[in-house]
Design an enzyme around this catalytic site. Structure first.
Site, PDB file in Angstrom:
ATOM      1  N   HIS A 403       0.807  -1.222   0.000  1.00  0.00           N
ATOM      2  CA  HIS A 403       0.000   0.000   0.000  1.00  0.00           C
ATOM      3  C   HIS A 403       0.843   1.276   0.000  1.00  0.00           C
ATOM      4  O   HIS A 403       0.306   2.380  -0.079  1.00  0.00           O
ATOM      5  CB  HIS A 403      -0.943   0.011   1.210  1.00  0.00           C
ATOM      6  CG  HIS A 403      -2.261   0.656   0.932  1.00  0.00           C
ATOM      7  ND1 HIS A 403      -2.474   1.521  -0.114  1.00  0.00           N
ATOM      8  CD2 HIS A 403      -3.454   0.568   1.560  1.00  0.00           C
ATOM      9  CE1 HIS A 403      -3.717   1.940  -0.111  1.00  0.00           C
ATOM     10  NE2 HIS A 403      -4.346   1.371   0.891  1.00  0.00           N
ATOM     11  N   ASP A 407      -2.442   1.545  -4.621  1.00  0.00           N
ATOM     12  CA  ASP A 407      -3.683   1.893  -3.943  1.00  0.00           C
ATOM     13  C   ASP A 407      -4.800   0.926  -4.333  1.00  0.00           C
ATOM     14  O   ASP A 407      -4.644   0.082  -5.218  1.00  0.00           O
ATOM     15  CB  ASP A 407      -4.087   3.330  -4.269  1.00  0.00           C
ATOM     16  CG  ASP A 407      -3.123   4.342  -3.665  1.00  0.00           C
ATOM     17  OD1 ASP A 407      -2.649   4.100  -2.550  1.00  0.00           O
ATOM     18  OD2 ASP A 407      -2.858   5.359  -4.327  1.00  0.00           O
TER      19      ASP A 407
END
Length: 431
Positions: A403, A407
């Protein structure tokens, strides 16, 4: 006065390059013989490079954080004494570097670290030398944890001795958690556990390496997992109908793995940013699409052989590669080139009957795809007559992604695209 070329020193038999950490003397400044001009790092040791004689720094040819080959000229000095000068060997070899670190540890005051106190990250210099990064990897220390260690180096730089001192103190910031009333502070929990009794099995070398790699990945990359479901009916029907003819024509077994590799490579080509690595503050999007296949060895250990340039190969060639790598793995004959260079990894957890999985990213990649077991289920499908219940072959896909750079939109879109390629498989495809 005479000009003198200061060269990158050799700091060990296997060392071919070094990273300039920082210059301690500015251009135009004068120095005395033995003064430290700059600091250099390798993945084995950090070194201070002294002045060979008194003089002035005329020009620097490389800047901080640049990697320089051993023997390359890194600066031009103006020496005040007319004599041949040679860098002192003791200051540029590994033993001298270690000695300076030992002396530094004796001379520098030890920062106080209390296990019962709270803290906040105050380190301003987040550039870590190759040696510090190697030590961190060996001890499963994440970059976030490194940034919390009290630094005593020049301009707030974290030194090797700081890290070892922190390890000796028991890594007090390892399990730090935000304090509710002050989000910038951290509380250190006191953890104890009962090891219990039982048979003690020592990890073999490969298991230790796997453990190090997995822990490092979890410490380094914030993992997020996205799930989708795919209707595999068309692919299953085509493979069942053609696997015999495929083997007769090409002499290769047609398992599901080549079909998975083919579809994943196409999806990676559609979303190239999933085919990347993280290098500090940079994202490196790879040109080649090399699909790694997490594979169990006879010993029970895990290895990842790689199908190179999978996006440019037809199904026959992918099947040849997959079968050859699988056979080598079963016979413990995989070579170094067979397991290098993967840019994206798949793990067929369905082979062991798992419905789905939450795989750990294979560093330095940024995502990994787990493929669950294919099971027949009653599903509601849309037909020309309306909604109907039919028996379909279904599979769960789970994508774990980093992350920091991937995304939800990219991760979700990519795994959905893989599922689309599975579902839209052409049942009339020719072998």
């Amino acid at each position: 006065m005479s000009k003198f070329d200061l060269k990158m020193p050799k700091m060990g038999e296997s060392i071919t390059e070094g990273t300039i950490i920082n210059w301690l003397v500015n251009v135009g400044d004068s120095f005395e013989e033995g003064d430290i001009i700059l600091e250099v790092a390798t993945d084995k040791v950090d070194n201070e490079v002294p002045a060979p004689a008194s003089g002035t720094l005329v020009e620097t040819l490389f800047q901080a954080k640049e990697v320089v080959p051993v023997g390359a000229v890194i600066a031009v000095l103006e020496i005040s004494e007319e004599k041949n000068v040679k860098p002192k060997k003791q200051s540029v070899n590994q033993s001298a570097g270690q000695e300076s670190q030992k002396q530094e540890k004796v001379n520098k005051p030890k920062p106080s670290i209390s296990l019962s106190t709270t803290f906040s990250n105050t380190n301003s210099n987040t550039f870590f030398s190759p040696l510090v990064i190697k030590i961190a990897k060996d001890h499963h220390i994440s970059f976030e944890e490194l940034a919390r260690i009290p630094a005593t180096g020049h301009e707030g730089r974290l030194r090797k001795s700081d890290v070892f001192r922190y390890l000796e103190d028991g890594r007090p910031y390892q399990f730090s958690q935000p304090v509710t009333q002050d989000p910038t502070a951290y509380r250190i929990p006191q953890l104890t556990f009962d090891k219990g009794k039982g048979k003690v099995i020592e990890m073999d070398r490969m298991r230790q390496m796997i453990a190090d790699h997995m822990v490092y990945s979890k410490h380094t990359a914030p993992h997020v997992t996205a799930y989708v479901e795919a209707d595999m009916t068309n692919m299953v029907a085509w493979r069942n109908a053609n696997k015999k003819a495929f083997q007769e024509k090409y002499g290769e077994r047609l398992t599901f793995t080549p079909l998975f590799v083919e579809a994943v490579a196409k999806a990676v080509k559609d979303f190239p940013n999933i085919n990347a690595s993280v290098d500090g503050n940079n994202i490196i999007v790879k040109e080649d699409i090399n699909i790694g296949m997490a594979t169990a060895l006879p010993s029970g250990n895990l290895i990842v052989p790689v199908v190179k340039n999978a996006d440019s190969k037809d199904l026959k060639t992918i099947a040849e590669n997959v079968n050859a790598l699988a056979n080598k793995a079963r016979e413990n004959k995989l070579g170094g080139d067979d397991i290098k260079g993967s840019t994206f990894t798949i793990s067929n957890v369905g082979t062991f009957g798992s419905v789905m999985g939450t795989p750990i990213i294979n560093q330095p990649e940024v995502a990994i795809l787990a493929l669950g077991i294919i099971k027949k289920r009653a599903e509601v499908i849309e037909t020309e007559k309306g909604d109907e219940i039919a028996i379909r072959s279904m599979m769960y896909l789970s994508l774990s992604f980093d992350h920091r750079v991937v995304d939800g939109f990219l991760g979700g879109s990519f795994v959905r695209r893989v599922a689309d390629y599975f579902e839209q498989f052409d049942v009339n495809r020719q072998i």
